[in-house]
Motif scaffolding. Structure first.
Motif, mmCIF file in Angstrom:
data_model
loop_
_atom_site.group_PDB
_atom_site.id
_atom_site.type_symbol
_atom_site.label_atom_id
_atom_site.label_comp_id
_atom_site.label_asym_id
_atom_site.label_seq_id
_atom_site.Cartn_x
_atom_site.Cartn_y
_atom_site.Cartn_z
ATOM 1 N N LEU A 114 6.801 78.337 40.259
ATOM 2 C CA LEU A 114 5.679 77.836 39.492
ATOM 3 C C LEU A 114 5.662 76.295 40.529
ATOM 4 N N LEU A 115 6.596 76.020 40.844
ATOM 5 C CA LEU A 115 6.571 74.534 41.311
ATOM 6 C C LEU A 115 6.186 74.853 43.144
ATOM 7 N N VAL A 260 7.274 64.547 32.286
ATOM 8 C CA VAL A 260 7.023 64.952 31.633
ATOM 9 C C VAL A 260 5.787 65.784 31.204
ATOM 10 N N LEU A 261 4.847 64.612 32.150
ATOM 11 C CA LEU A 261 3.574 64.453 32.723
ATOM 12 C C LEU A 261 3.703 65.715 33.296
ATOM 13 N N ARG A 265 1.142 68.748 32.545
ATOM 14 C CA ARG A 265 -0.533 69.857 34.176
ATOM 15 C C ARG A 265 0.482 71.227 33.935
ATOM 16 N N GLY A 266 1.284 71.057 34.972
ATOM 17 C CA GLY A 266 1.733 72.562 35.116
ATOM 18 C C GLY A 266 1.158 73.573 34.113
ATOM 19 N N LYS A 271 0.652 78.828 30.973
ATOM 20 C CA LYS A 271 1.527 78.229 30.836
ATOM 21 C C LYS A 271 2.292 79.819 30.416
ATOM 22 N N ASP A 272 2.932 78.440 30.627
ATOM 23 C CA ASP A 272 4.878 78.715 30.880
ATOM 24 C C ASP A 272 5.830 78.244 30.044
#
Length: 315
Positions: A114-115, A260-261, A265-266, A271-272
């Motif tokens: 995801l990143l 954490v922000l 955002r991710g 949604k995971d």
């Protein structure tokens, strides 16, 4: 009927990678690319970088593709798409725009996919080799020109022409990394042009075990970054801008809330709960990389003191 170029596939491997290697080889055997046009080099000699250099030297086809043992191909036409992208005139190399997001993966592997990088520091510096799922992406292959600030180009499904890179690999034992190889080519040619392929993605299981991951990062930063710092041509941190970004990353990680922000955002993009890894992993890597840098500086100081000592032997 289309005539496909000869393809050499280079895979650095070690005995402990046997299970992963078998999965990769099985996925290669399911490809629609003509089998007679493929030659696979599984290199076990030396470390992973020396193995890649040996594979480059042994290649004889028009195109070379690089894979890690923890890679796997999902789409059966993956090789066809990537070889076609790397074969176009004016293109120096081709890689997928994203890593495959597989919901059944371990949560840490899903987080890295995801990143778009296996190191959040690399993503923070803007040098990740893949796009994050937080970023919007065109549905078609894009062309990326680089005359500086090369992304962290490695061996995860990267394809290039043999005649372009082979002349730069003369001695496997002194070969640092593929990133240094591409920096050498960039300095020689002035710029590099890559095909960033959106039609397919690469499955990369790089985070199945947190302990193994952190140990690998410790080895990387010590052996490949600090111990070879003087001979590296490509560096993750290479300018005042990069150092300022590293300081920003460390502060954001130690304060926790900014990272954490990023997780939130991710999570809005995909949604995971795997995004929950971001903040604690950034915190852990900040400490790990700080310890590695202090270790290097201490060793350098001791070496300097020893060389300047009155008791040091004369040459």
């Amino acid at each position: 009927m289309q005539t496909w170029p000869r393809l050499d596939i280079v895979i650095p491997a070690h005995p402990k990678d046997h299970h992963h290697l078998c999965r990769l080889l099985r996925s290669l055997s399911r490809q629609t690319y003509p089998i007679p046009q493929i030659r696979v080099h599984v290199i076990t000699q030396g470390n992973s970088e020396e193995a890649k250099a040996l594979g480059i030297q042994r290649s004889a086809g028009e195109i070379i593709g690089f894979f890690c043992t923890d890679n796997e191909l999902i789409e059966p036409n993956f090789l066809e798409v990537m070889v076609d992208a790397a074969s176009h005139a004016g293109i120096d190399g081709a890689y997928t725009a994203r890593y495959a997001y597989v919901k059944t993966d371990a949560s840490l592997s899903r987080y890295f996919a995801l990143l778009g990088a296996n190191d959040p520091v690399c993503w923070w510096l803007g040098k990740a080799d893949r796009l994050s799922y937080m970023d919007t992406m065109a549905s078609r292959t894009q062309i990326r020109s680089c005359n500086g600030r090369l992304p962290s180009l490695g061996d995860n499904g990267f394809f290039t022409r043999r005649t372009l890179i082979q002349p730069f690999v003369t001695n496997p034992t002194t070969f640092c990394s593929t990133m240094d190889l591409w920096e050498d080519i960039r300095r020689t040619n002035g710029t590099l042009t890559f095909s960033v392929v959106s039609e397919v993605s690469l499955w990369h299981r790089t985070g199945e075990c947190l302990g193994d991951y952190l140990r690998k990062r410790w080895r990387y930063v010590n052996e490949l970054y600090w111990n070879k710092h003087s001979i590296r041509r490509w560096r993750m941190v290479s300018s005042l801008r990069d150092w300022a970004s590293v300081v920003g990353f460390a502060l954001a990680s130690l304060l926790v809330v900014p990272q954490v922000l990023v997780s939130l955002r991710g999570a809005r993009s995909v949604k995971d709960h795997a995004w929950l890894w971001h903040s604690p992993l950034c915190f852990a890597l900040t400490l790990l990389y700080a310890c590695a840098m202090l270790k290097y500086l201490w060793s350098s100081l001791l070496s300097t003191v020893k060389r300047n000592s009155p008791n040091a032997s004369s040459p």
